[in-house]
Design an enzyme around this catalytic site. Structure first.
Site, short mmCIF file in Angstrom:
data_model
loop_
_atom_site.label_atom_id
_atom_site.label_comp_id
_atom_site.label_asym_id
_atom_site.label_seq_id
_atom_site.Cartn_x
_atom_site.Cartn_y
_atom_site.Cartn_z
N GLN A 235 0.60 -1.31 -0.06
CA GLN A 235 -0.16 -0.05 0.06
C GLN A 235 0.86 1.33 0.03
O GLN A 235 0.19 2.34 -0.05
CB GLN A 235 -0.85 0.15 0.87
CG GLN A 235 -2.00 -0.99 1.06
CD GLN A 235 -2.93 -1.15 2.30
OE1 GLN A 235 -3.20 -2.02 2.88
NE2 GLN A 235 -3.66 0.02 2.50
N ARG A 382 -9.77 -0.31 7.65
CA ARG A 382 -10.28 0.56 7.17
C ARG A 382 -10.95 1.50 8.04
O ARG A 382 -11.78 2.16 8.34
CB ARG A 382 -11.66 0.12 6.46
CG ARG A 382 -12.47 0.79 5.40
CD ARG A 382 -13.32 0.07 4.57
NE ARG A 382 -13.55 0.73 3.67
CZ ARG A 382 -14.40 0.46 2.41
NH1 ARG A 382 -14.71 -1.06 2.21
NH2 ARG A 382 -14.47 1.13 1.30
N CYS A 383 -9.57 2.32 8.65
CA CYS A 383 -10.03 3.70 9.13
C CYS A 383 -8.40 4.27 9.45
O CYS A 383 -7.16 3.60 9.20
CB CYS A 383 -10.54 3.30 10.80
SG CYS A 383 -9.17 2.81 11.70
N1 PCD Z 1 -13.58 10.06 -3.70
C1 PCD Z 1 -14.61 10.76 -4.16
N2 PCD Z 1 -14.93 11.97 -3.83
C2 PCD Z 1 -14.32 12.22 -2.48
C3 PCD Z 1 -13.60 11.36 -1.88
C4 PCD Z 1 -13.18 10.37 -2.53
O1 PCD Z 1 -15.08 10.42 -5.37
N3 PCD Z 1 -14.92 13.45 -1.95
C5 PCD Z 1 -13.24 8.57 -4.18
C6 PCD Z 1 -11.73 8.78 -4.58
O2 PCD Z 1 -11.41 9.33 -5.54
C7 PCD Z 1 -11.35 7.19 -4.37
C8 PCD Z 1 -12.39 6.65 -3.24
O3 PCD Z 1 -13.36 7.55 -3.25
O4 PCD Z 1 -11.62 6.47 -5.52
C9 PCD Z 1 -11.54 6.55 -2.18
O5 PCD Z 1 -10.92 7.89 -1.61
P1 PCD Z 1 -10.32 8.06 -0.29
O6 PCD Z 1 -11.36 8.18 0.84
O7 PCD Z 1 -9.32 9.17 -0.31
O8 PCD Z 1 -9.65 6.79 0.08
P2 PCD Z 1 -8.32 6.20 -0.58
O9 PCD Z 1 -7.05 6.77 -0.03
O10 PCD Z 1 -8.12 6.45 -1.89
O11 PCD Z 1 -8.37 4.94 -0.28
C10 PCD Z 1 -7.82 4.19 1.00
C11 PCD Z 1 -9.27 3.69 1.53
C12 PCD Z 1 -8.71 2.93 2.82
S1 PCD Z 1 -7.77 3.49 3.82
C13 PCD Z 1 -9.18 1.48 2.95
S2 PCD Z 1 -8.73 0.70 4.46
C14 PCD Z 1 -10.47 0.98 2.21
C15 PCD Z 1 -10.98 2.16 1.12
O12 PCD Z 1 -9.98 2.95 0.66
N4 PCD Z 1 -9.60 0.14 1.07
C16 PCD Z 1 -10.30 -0.47 0.04
N5 PCD Z 1 -11.75 1.48 0.11
C17 PCD Z 1 -11.32 0.58 -0.42
N6 PCD Z 1 -11.75 -0.12 -1.40
C18 PCD Z 1 -11.54 -1.14 -2.26
N7 PCD Z 1 -12.23 -1.48 -3.52
N8 PCD Z 1 -10.48 -1.80 -1.82
C19 PCD Z 1 -9.77 -1.44 -0.83
O13 PCD Z 1 -8.68 -2.23 -0.14
MO1 PCD Z 1 -6.90 1.72 5.20
O14 PCD Z 1 -6.00 2.86 6.28
O15 PCD Z 1 -5.76 0.81 4.14
O16 PCD Z 1 -7.18 0.37 6.31
#
Ligand code: PCD
Length: 804
Positions: A235, A382-383
């Site tokens: 990433q 996812r934060c």
């Molecule tokens: N957007 C729009 N408008 C606004 C904002 C935003 O349209 N106002 C869109 C953009 O361009 C891109 C999307 O929506 O396409 C997202 O963005 P953002 O919020 O800036 O974010 P980024 O940096 O691009 O990415 C990152 C994130 C994270 S952190 C996670 S866990 C998850 C989410 O992303 N991962 C994933 N989502 C998703 N989806 C998918 N399909 N796969 C994946 O793996 Mo961490 O810290 O790494 O735990």
């Protein structure tokens, strides 16, 4: 009229910002033409596989590789002893700790890497893994962080006597750090004197992102040219290159890191894993390319976990419900090594966003990091670095306080929201919220679900239940969350010393199409679609004529990668800024071509027009051609720009989510009747992509809240190492979602956009969990730990005496 129509046509033709442009990457994904790490096959390539520890804590007495080496097709078996001369048997973690690459004298969690077998194909490697004989001596196991802090058992013998860690003093041999923010004394005083105080232990269980594609790498050392090429599920490819250079001593220009297509990241692919290091060592040792691909069980048991936060909260208020203070102490189970992926200065990530959407005058947080015999990690699943823990904590505390006050939880939120005119808002724990309008979003959400009617229905349901007319209760799960995404700024945020800016480089071709390269990397988010839209609006070329390329460190400008919803806030800003540089040069070229002064021109969608003479113009396409085919006095040929963007602040997206859930008291089953999600991510680049992000994030939230868990027994055996035991929702469990939005732009972002990818997970988890709790509120339920699987819901009912 004709003119206007033309103009609209020209705007439509750009497919720029605000357009629900179809995802350009999907043509290849839906036809099986993606190119993932496991699709990389090189001549003579070897395959690596790990011998892993069956024990959670044991001394490694001996390792015998003879039988494995004797197997036909086995090329090498690496152990810590082989890595030690290279100083690669341990590696630094992102959190300032160090981690064993291969077991050095002992193992500290089940599934820990002990030896790396390299063979002609993957099957031979797997067979040889079985032939490596390891003699272990079992040691006492610590799986409970509270117990670990009391125990005489020393987990990390390597730092046993070190009183000082990367984040300050350690008070016990299993203690990592105490990290504090806010005013402790003032908060304690407010709590002491408060009219009402609610106290609760809120646990956010250990879980795991479980991307469809597990982690992997292919390393190839070209000994003739001295160049190492590394494909991997990264990433943050540039950071991997820098770290690989520092660790291996290979000069950075001789390392090329490529993140090809990535099958979901979700934070799991931010950290550096032993497999990456071993594939590099193995290619150097054997002179052949070496591939390492994790299997599903390895991914579940041994790559980075998420959460595992025990959050003890106290919240105080006046009798009328005005919140006066918040106190939180977290016991954070970091497993065997502190390998949490957070910016260097923030060992608890951005957990101190835990005052949430509320105007809380004084607050304090303390986080104790603790070692246990579990897999390391601490990914921001996812934060934005512990934001979902923070949001869950405050949204549970609000519900508990509402019970204490005997108040409606929607009203309690409303009277405590930060008001629109308070932005930029300085929070008690040190953040400056850039913009927001919580009341408008909240009212819209409550109206959309018919909140008052739902409450009336719920009250009637409780009556019916008591009268024996039904066995189903109704829960209304409320959440108003505030996220913090887009790390930098550089002065506060770095990863292993690299400041968290991001970048975009644009090259316009003579015929008026372009390529832009970014320091970020899509893992499914659709960057190739959306970043082209930002540029289309900025430079007036159709998004269809702009290629977006990410993930190759030989070509892309340096960037810090994609996680923490930082791509839009940081690289998105860089894209807009680079676009503006292109436009500035284009203006000079247009002025020359039209024989007017620069200032006599104005930008209109896709062209520069002479002010007051709309028939005299040059389109960006004309200008691009001229940039390469005319000698323009005082202007260099070509049309390119690069921007490295250091954001002045983070962005603070927010949202109002409501989950309406039926709960069956006798079976513990639940049914989600309605889920309404209103997101405000400032300026929206692609509404359809946003909707997809919200659907995905909500479904992950559903998984976490309702069933997903990395669980251990007392011996440290991971009980959830397969998808039979680890819950991944399918279409069957996934409800219908209604999405909605308000649009409060970020005042400091060049296009006003905030991140959105993580929001649905951050807001979704408390919404599902609050719905379960709310269903039982009338019967006095204050707190029940997630995941709320059928058994646990049944148990709540049973504990409350509802089974008669
Ligand atoms: N957007 C729009 N408008 C606004 C904002 C935003 O349209 N106002 C869109 C953009 O361009 C891109 C999307 O929506 O396409 C997202 O963005 P953002 O919020 O800036 O974010 P980024 O940096 O691009 O990415 C990152 C994130 C994270 S952190 C996670 S866990 C998850 C989410 O992303 N991962 C994933 N989502 C998703 N989806 C998918 N399909 N796969 C994946 O793996 Mo961490 O810290 O790494 O735990």
């Amino acid at each position: 009229m004709k003119d206007l129509e033309d103009r609209q046509e020209r705007i439509d033709n750009l497919k720029g910002m605000g357009c629900s442009r179809k995802r350009v990457e999907d043509a290849r994904f839906t036809q099986g033409k993606g190119n993932y790490v496991d699709d990389v096959n090189l001549p003579g390539m070897l395959h690596g596989d790990f011998v892993r520890s069956p024990y959670a804590h044991a001394r490694v007495k001996s390792i015998n590789i003879d039988a494995a080496m004797a197997l036909d097709g086995v090329v090498a078996v690496l152990t810590a002893k082989d890595l030690e001369p290279l100083a690669l048997h341990w590696m630094p973690t992102l959190a300032g700790d160090k981690q064993m690459v291969l077991a050095d004298g002992k193992v500290l969690f089940q599934g820990q890497e002990v030896a790396f077998v390299v063979a002609k194909d993957h099957y031979i490697a797997a067979d040889a893994v079985e032939l490596v004989e390891v003699e272990y001596e079992e040691l006492p196991v610590l799986v409970d962080p509270f117990e670990a802090l009391q125990s005489d058992v020393v987990l990390r013998e390597d730092i046993k006597d070190e009183k000082e860690g990367a984040h300050g003093p350690r008070r016990h041999h299993n203690h990592i750090f105490l990290w504090e923010e806010g005013d402790k004394e003032a908060t304690e005083q407010v709590l002491d004197e408060a009219e009402v105080v609610a106290e609760e232990m809120v646990y956010y269980h250990r879980t795991h992102p479980c991307p469809l594609e597990p982690c992997g790498s292919v390393a190839s050392m070209d000994k003739i040219n001295g160049k190492l090429t590394l494909w991997g599920t990264f990433q943050a490819p540039h950071v991997v290159r820098t770290v690989a250079s520092i660790l291996s001593g290979i000069e950075e220009h001789n390392i090329r890191v490529i993140s090809p297509d990535i099958g979901g990241g979700f934070g799991n692919k931010v950290g550096v894993y032993p497999g990456y290091v071993c594939s590099i060592v193995a290619t150097i040792v054997t002179g052949q390319p070496v591939k390492w691909i994790e299997d599903r069980m390895e991914n579940l048991m041994a790559t980075a976990f998420a959460r595992d936060y025990w959050m003890k909260g106290k919240i105080s208020a006046t009798k009328e419900g005005k919140i006066t203070g918040l106190h939180c102490h977290v016991t954070a189970d970091h497993g065997a090594f502190d390998a949490c992926a957070d910016p260097t200065k923030f060992p608890a990530g951005f957990f101190h966003i835990c005052t949430g959407s509320y105007d809380i005058p004084v607050a304090y947080v303390g986080v104790d990091g603790v070692y246990t015999n579990k897999a390391p990690g601490g990914v921001a699943y996812r934060c934005s670095f512990r934001v979902t823990e923070a949001a869950y904590f405050i949204e549970r505390m609000i519900e508990v306080l509402a019970m204490e006050l005997n108040m409606d939880a929607a009203e309690l939120r409303r009277i405590n929201f930060i008001k629109a005119d308070q932005f930029p808002y300085q929070s008690a724990l040190g953040w400056e919220y850039d913009s927001g309008d919580y009341h408008t979003a909240w009212d819209k959400a409550l109206a959309a679900v018919g909140y008052d009617d739902l409450r009336a229905e719920q009250a009637q349901r409780v009556e019916d239940f008591k009268a024996g007319k039904t066995r189903k209760l109704l829960g209304i799960g409320l959440t108003h969350f505030t996220e913090i995404v887009g790390a930098g700024p550089v002065k506060n945020c770095d990863i292993l010393g690299m400041g968290m800016f991001d970048s975009c480089e644009i090259r316009i071709h003579p015929t008026g199409s372009a390529i832009a390269r970014l320091g970020t990397i899509s893992q499914g988010q659709g960057h190739a679609t959306t970043f082209a839209q930002i540029l289309a609006s900025e430079i007036g070329l159709s998004a269809d004529s702009i290629t977006i390329e990410e993930g190759d460190t030989d070509t892309a400008p340096y960037g810090l990668g994609t996680y923490g919803s930082r791509s839009t806030p940081v690289a998105g800003a860089a894209t807009a800024m680079a676009g503006r540089k292109i436009r500035a040069k284009a203006q000079m070229i247009a002025a020359y071509l039209l024989e007017v002064h620069d200032n006599d021109l104005e930008w209109d969608v896709d062209r520069f027009v002479v002010k007051g003479a709309p028939e005299r113009f040059k389109t960006m396409k004309d200008i691009a051609y001229a940039a390469y085919n005319q000698a323009i006095p005082g202007v260099e040929p070509g049309l390119e720009a690069v921007s490295y963007y250091d954001p002045p602040n983070m962005t603070y997206p927010f949202g109002a989510y409501i989950c309406v859930m039926e709960v069956d008291v006798d079976t513990g089953e639940h049914e989600i009747r309605q889920f309404y999600a209103l997101d405000d991510c400032g300026t929206r680049i692609n509404p359809m992509v946003i909707e997809g992000q919200v659907h995905g994030g909500l479904t992950e939230a559903l998984a976490i809240a309702m069933g997903q868990e990395i669980a251990y027994d007392d011996m440290g055996n991971c009980k959830t190492g397969t998808l039979m035991d680890f819950f991944i929702p399918t279409a069957v469990e996934t409800p219908h979602y209604t999405t909605d939005h308000t649009e409060t732009p970020s005042p400091h972002h060049p296009i006003g956009a905030k991140g959105v990818g993580e929001s649905p997970n951050v807001g979704g988890v408390p919404a599902f969990s609050n719905a379960v709790h709310d269903a039982f509120r009338a019967f006095g339920l204050r707190q029940s730990h997630m995941p709320h699987d059928h058994w646990r819901i049944w148990k709540i009912a049973s504990d409350l005496g509802l089974h008669g």
